[in-house]
Design an enzyme around this catalytic site. Structure first.
Site: not given
Ligand code: IMP
Ligand code: MG
Length: 181
Positions: A101, A105
């Site tokens: 990734e 978040d």
């Protein structure tokens, strides 16, 4: 493009150094697993990181890509709804999957993808992320390889976009609020 940058957070040199370290760590951890490692890059943000990372891995490795959407264009927050836009080409059954990734978040995207890989019969599922933004985490995800922790800013560069722009910056930066408000 530079006018919209509030602050450079991580230089090109520091990224390269850290990616090299992560590659060595992955090489050591997966050594001896016989051709069963597949890196799954999450499009499009992870493309630059994955391209650099595989060159630092010294054991046989396959790559594949998946595209999911949780943001609409011009949005700066996760909607929480993850849709598969492009699925894998490879069958990951009995493979060691390393999800790659750009930035974690809320954690919603990654936890959704990990679950899918497990359900599809992966031998193991680990996570490599270039950046971790823990301030806004909603879903706990265990991160096995992390490049850098970043503050709660809107990040761009080195593959990471705002509304499809800034991916070609060689460094990682915080975007000025005026560019997206
Ligand atoms: P999450 O599901 O909230 O963890 O979001 C993960 C995805 O949102 C990442 O793969 C990025 O594509 C995108 N994202 C999260 N934070 C940022 C940011 O600061 N800048 C650009 N994209 C971001
Ligand atoms: Mg992404």
């Amino acid at each position: 493009m530079r006018d919209d940058i509030k602050e450079v957070l991580i230089s090109e040199e520091d990224i390269a150094k850290r990616v090299k370290e992560l590659g060595s760590q992955i090489t050591e951890d997966y050594r001896g697993i016989d051709d069963d490692l597949i890196l799954v890059g999450i499009l499009k943000g992870a493309v630059v990181f994955l391209a650099d990372l595989i060159k630092e891995i010294e054991i046989p490795v396959m790559i594949d890509f998946m595209s999911v959407s949780s943001y609409g264009k011009g949005r700066t927050e996760s909607s929480g709804v993850v849709r598969i836009l492009k699925d894998l080409d490879e069958d990951i059954h009995d493979k060691h999957v390393l999800l790659v990734e750009d930035i974690i978040d809320s954690g919603l995207t990654l936890s959704y993808l990990s679950d899918i890989m497990i359900r599809r019969g992966a031998k193991s599922v680990k996570v490599a992320t270039l950046l971790n933004k823990p301030a806004r985490r909603e879903k706990e995800v265990s991160i096995d390889y992390c490049g850098f922790e970043v503050p709660n800013e809107f990040i761009v560069g080195y593959g990471i976009d705002y509304s499809e722009m800034y991916r070609n910056l060689t460094f990682i930066a915080a975007l000025d609020e005026k560019a997206y408000s």
